[in-house]
Design a protein around this motif. Structure first.
Motif, short mmCIF file in Angstrom:
data_model
loop_
_atom_site.label_atom_id
_atom_site.label_comp_id
_atom_site.label_asym_id
_atom_site.label_seq_id
_atom_site.Cartn_x
_atom_site.Cartn_y
_atom_site.Cartn_z
N LYS A 1 62.85 49.63 60.22
CA LYS A 1 62.03 50.53 61.03
C LYS A 1 60.73 50.87 60.33
CE LYS A 1 64.71 51.60 64.62
NZ LYS A 1 65.84 52.52 64.62
N ASP A 2 59.67 51.08 61.10
CA ASP A 2 58.39 51.52 60.58
C ASP A 2 58.51 52.98 60.16
OD1 ASP A 2 55.83 52.40 60.13
OD2 ASP A 2 54.96 51.34 61.86
N SER B 1 58.45 57.07 61.89
CA SER B 1 59.81 57.60 61.99
C SER B 1 59.78 59.11 62.17
CB SER B 1 60.58 57.24 60.72
OG SER B 1 61.81 57.93 60.69
N LYS B 2 60.72 59.63 62.97
CA LYS B 2 60.71 61.07 63.23
C LYS B 2 61.98 61.74 62.71
CE LYS B 2 57.53 61.26 67.06
NZ LYS B 2 57.04 59.86 66.97
N LEU B 3 62.67 61.07 61.80
CA LEU B 3 63.92 61.63 61.30
C LEU B 3 63.67 62.87 60.44
CD1 LEU B 3 65.89 58.42 60.25
CD2 LEU B 3 65.83 59.59 62.45
N THR B 4 64.60 63.82 60.52
CA THR B 4 64.55 64.99 59.65
C THR B 4 65.04 64.57 58.25
OG1 THR B 4 66.83 65.61 60.09
CG2 THR B 4 65.17 66.47 61.60
N PRO B 5 64.74 65.39 57.22
CA PRO B 5 65.22 65.05 55.86
C PRO B 5 66.72 64.79 55.85
CG PRO B 5 63.68 66.86 55.75
CD PRO B 5 63.87 66.57 57.21
N ASP B 6 67.50 65.57 56.59
CA ASP B 6 68.95 65.35 56.61
C ASP B 6 69.31 64.01 57.23
OD1 ASP B 6 69.68 67.58 55.30
OD2 ASP B 6 70.13 68.77 57.09
N GLU B 7 68.60 63.64 58.29
CA GLU B 7 68.88 62.35 58.92
C GLU B 7 68.48 61.19 58.02
OE1 GLU B 7 68.44 63.49 63.64
OE2 GLU B 7 66.63 63.26 62.46
N ILE B 8 67.38 61.36 57.28
CA ILE B 8 66.97 60.31 56.33
C ILE B 8 68.06 60.15 55.28
CG2 ILE B 8 65.28 59.64 54.57
CD1 ILE B 8 63.18 61.20 56.13
N LYS B 9 68.57 61.29 54.77
CA LYS B 9 69.64 61.24 53.78
C LYS B 9 70.85 60.51 54.32
CE LYS B 9 68.76 65.24 51.05
NZ LYS B 9 69.07 66.64 50.82
N GLU B 10 71.14 60.73 55.59
CA GLU B 10 72.30 60.08 56.19
C GLU B 10 72.13 58.57 56.23
OE1 GLU B 10 73.81 62.35 59.58
OE2 GLU B 10 74.40 60.40 60.42
N ASP C 1 72.52 60.15 42.24
CA ASP C 1 71.65 61.17 41.67
C ASP C 1 70.92 61.97 42.76
OD1 ASP C 1 69.63 62.63 40.46
OD2 ASP C 1 69.37 61.15 38.86
N PRO C 2 71.39 63.18 43.05
CA PRO C 2 70.81 63.99 44.12
C PRO C 2 69.31 64.22 43.94
CG PRO C 2 72.79 65.05 43.24
CD PRO C 2 72.51 63.86 42.38
N ASN C 3 68.84 64.29 42.69
CA ASN C 3 67.41 64.50 42.47
C ASN C 3 66.61 63.29 42.94
OD1 ASN C 3 67.65 67.04 41.36
ND2 ASN C 3 67.98 66.19 39.30
N HIS C 4 67.14 62.11 42.64
CA HIS C 4 66.47 60.90 43.08
C HIS C 4 66.48 60.82 44.60
CE1 HIS C 4 66.74 58.42 39.12
NE2 HIS C 4 66.04 59.52 39.01
N MET C 5 67.62 61.17 45.21
CA MET C 5 67.72 61.17 46.67
C MET C 5 66.63 62.05 47.26
SD MET C 5 69.25 60.21 49.41
CE MET C 5 70.95 59.67 49.37
N ASP C 6 66.50 63.29 46.76
CA ASP C 6 65.50 64.21 47.29
C ASP C 6 64.08 63.68 47.11
OD1 ASP C 6 67.44 65.93 48.13
OD2 ASP C 6 67.29 67.28 46.42
N SER C 7 63.81 63.10 45.94
CA SER C 7 62.46 62.59 45.69
C SER C 7 62.11 61.48 46.66
CB SER C 7 62.34 62.04 44.27
OG SER C 7 62.76 62.97 43.34
N VAL C 8 63.07 60.59 46.93
CA VAL C 8 62.79 59.48 47.84
C VAL C 8 62.64 59.99 49.28
CG1 VAL C 8 63.71 57.36 48.85
CG2 VAL C 8 63.82 57.70 46.40
N VAL C 9 63.47 60.94 49.68
CA VAL C 9 63.34 61.51 51.02
C VAL C 9 61.94 62.10 51.18
CG1 VAL C 9 64.12 63.38 52.54
CG2 VAL C 9 65.80 61.93 51.39
N SER D 1 56.28 61.41 53.21
CA SER D 1 54.85 61.37 52.90
C SER D 1 54.18 60.12 53.47
CB SER D 1 54.63 61.46 51.39
OG SER D 1 54.88 60.20 50.79
N LEU D 2 54.98 59.15 53.93
CA LEU D 2 54.41 57.92 54.51
C LEU D 2 53.91 58.17 55.93
CD1 LEU D 2 57.11 55.35 53.35
CD2 LEU D 2 54.78 55.51 52.50
N ARG D 3 54.32 59.28 56.52
CA ARG D 3 53.90 59.57 57.90
C ARG D 3 52.47 60.04 57.91
NH1 ARG D 3 59.41 62.85 59.53
NH2 ARG D 3 60.80 61.15 58.92
#
Ligand code: HEC
Length: 108
Positions: free
Chosen positions: A60-61, A65-74, A92-100, A105-107
């Motif tokens: 997906k582009d 994308s219009k996903l919420t942070p929780d949906e991205i995590k999913e 690593d939850p910290n890495h997960m949060d940073s990538v989310v 930020s790509l939007r």
């Protein structure tokens, strides 16, 4: 005895000088951004591309994308379609949060 004392003193000095500076939050935010970006470039680039628009393997582009942070995590935790779960991020939850954060930020 004297030598022991000197060794202890030197070791203490080394220990103190090796500690990272505490409490500078501008720095930790910059580091977060860096972590998210470098993890993305490492693990997601091949399908999503640098700006999230590549669309390899039907990815997906991410810039639209219009996903919420929780949906991205999913999506990252369970994978979706041709996308595999990001196992390294799950560890690593910290890495997960940073990538989310970086994905958002790509939007435009
Ligand atoms: C093997 C290729 C591949 C890799 C590697 C990959 N993705 Fe994906 N990604 C996809 C595909 C394919 C989809 C579309 C899944 C679907 O909807 O069927 C997708 C969808 C997504 C979505 C959902 C977008 C939406 O709006 O539905 C997000 C967010 C996402 N990827 C982020 C990432 C991140 C972050 C990484 C790196 C940790 C990553 N992807 C690595 C292929 C990949």
């Amino acid at each position: 005895m004297v030598l022991k004392g000197i060794t202890f003193f030197v070791l203490t000095l080394l220990f103190i000088s090796c500690k990272p500076p505490a409490g500078d939050c501008e720095e930790c935010e910059a580091e977060d951004e860096y972590t998210g970006k470098s993890l993305f470039m490492d693990q997601c680039l091949s399908c999503h591309g640098e700006d999230g628009k590549l669309g390899n393997s039907g990815a997906k582009d991410l810039s639209i994308s219009k996903l919420t942070p929780d949906e991205i995590k999913e999506v990252l935790s369970e994978g979706k379609g041709a996308m595999p779960p990001a196992l390294e991020l799950l560890a690593d939850p910290n890495h997960m949060d940073s990538v989310v954060q970086f994905v958002q930020s790509l939007r435009k």
